[in-house]
Design a protein around this motif. Structure first.
Motif, short mmCIF file in Angstrom:
data_model
loop_
_atom_site.label_atom_id
_atom_site.label_comp_id
_atom_site.label_asym_id
_atom_site.label_seq_id
_atom_site.Cartn_x
_atom_site.Cartn_y
_atom_site.Cartn_z
N CYS A 146 3.76 0.98 -6.08
CA CYS A 146 3.59 1.06 -7.52
C CYS A 146 4.92 1.37 -8.20
O CYS A 146 5.26 0.78 -9.24
N LEU A 185 -1.96 2.21 -8.16
CA LEU A 185 -2.50 3.51 -7.74
C LEU A 185 -1.35 4.45 -7.39
O LEU A 185 -0.54 4.14 -6.53
N GLU A 213 -6.14 8.16 -9.29
CA GLU A 213 -7.19 7.17 -9.48
C GLU A 213 -6.64 5.75 -9.60
O GLU A 213 -5.50 5.55 -10.06
N LYS A 214 -7.45 4.78 -9.22
CA LYS A 214 -7.07 3.38 -9.36
C LYS A 214 -6.99 3.00 -10.84
O LYS A 214 -7.82 3.43 -11.64
N SER A 217 0.82 -1.22 0.00
CA SER A 217 0.00 0.00 0.00
C SER A 217 0.84 1.26 0.00
O SER A 217 0.32 2.37 0.05
N TYR A 229 -4.77 -3.92 -8.78
CA TYR A 229 -4.71 -2.61 -9.42
C TYR A 229 -3.51 -1.84 -8.90
O TYR A 229 -2.92 -2.17 -7.86
N LEU A 235 -3.23 -4.94 -4.54
CA LEU A 235 -2.97 -3.51 -4.63
C LEU A 235 -1.48 -3.20 -4.63
O LEU A 235 -0.72 -3.76 -3.84
N ALA A 278 0.30 0.46 -4.44
CA ALA A 278 0.02 1.89 -4.36
C ALA A 278 1.26 2.66 -3.93
O ALA A 278 2.17 2.10 -3.30
N ALA A 300 -0.99 7.16 -5.49
CA ALA A 300 -1.85 7.74 -4.47
C ALA A 300 -1.30 9.02 -3.85
O ALA A 300 -1.99 9.65 -3.04
#
Length: 249
Positions: free
Chosen positions: A102, A120, A155-156, A58, A118, A96, A98, A122
């Motif tokens: 990511c 993200l 956005e995701k 995350s 997905y 996830l 993020a 963020a």
């Protein structure tokens, strides 16, 4: 419980983020542990990074009254470790990914995601800018326009869409994910390691020519933004699960 699990067998380095109760949120010690494992290249033919539970990561760990001292330097070290490793690095994106999670995925040479997962970017949602060289990695992968939209919108991006855009390499049905990852890892482990290393170095030199400068620029910007009222509001809103009210200061 160890927050980063490291296993080396038969030329395969397996690194698992093991903080599932916090969606594998990263602190400074975890980031440095991952980097150190990747830097110990002797005998490694391929590395695979994944997460325990329902998330890859995350992003950086956040709490209302705590910070991660040294985390930007640790992220710098990790991105260099991934891109400079003389072997393929596979990101097995089990959910996830993020924030800096990511960035780590995009820095990897191959990224395989569960189709239910997905990515993200963020940072903007908490009043920050991307780090982990995302401002260069994303633009090199999907072009400036798409990268800018992804980073400014917060956005995701579903795994299938991320593959279609060129941000990830594979989106695999959840039930086939583990098998696909293992087949990919086995293929690299049996492959021409020296050719992989030279190819990777050449591609990264051509496509990421200012990586170090990018990381320095992001660290400078992130440090400034961390002291803004907007970041304090964004962080509070995130932890309180409410809409942030940014004032531009």
């Amino acid at each position: 419980m160890t927050d980063v699990l490291i296993d080396r067998q038969d030329g395969v380095l397996r690194i698992t983020l093991n903080r599932p109760d916090r969606l594998n949120a990263l602190d400074t010690d975890m980031v440095n542990a991952i980097a150190a494992a990747l830097e110990e290249a002797e005998g490694v033919r391929v590395a695979v990074l994944t997460g325990e539970g329902r998330a890859f990561s995350s992003g950086a760990a956040m709490a209302k009254d705590t910070v991660n001292p040294g985390i930007l330097a640790a992220i710098d070290r990790l991105i260099h470790a991934i891109t400079q490793a003389p072997y393929p690095v596979v990101a097995a994106v089990n959910g996830l990914a993020a924030g800096v999670g990511c960035s780590i995925v995009v820095a990897a040479d191959v990224s395989i995601a569960r189709s239910s997962g997905y990515v993200l970017q963020a940072f903007v949602n908490i009043g920050l800018m991307p780090d982990g060289a995302a401002t260069e990695l994303l633009a090199a992968s999907i072009g400036r326009t798409r990268a800018m939209n992804l980073m400014l919108s917060g956005e995701k991006l579903p795994a299938d869409t991320a593959v279609a855009m060129g941000l990830l390499t594979h989106s695999v049905p959840d039930e086939e994910f583990d098998e696909f990852v293992e087949a990919t890892v086995a293929r690299f482990a049996a492959g021409p390691t020296v050719a992989y290393a030279q190819t990777k170095a050449a591609v990264n030199a051509a496509s990421l020519p200012t990586l170090s400068e990018t990381l320095d620029r992001e660290a400078e910007g992130q440090t400034m933004l961390a002291g803004t009222a907007d970041h304090e509001e964004g962080k509070a809103a995130f932890l309180e699960k409410r809409q942030a009210h940014f004032l531009g200061k």
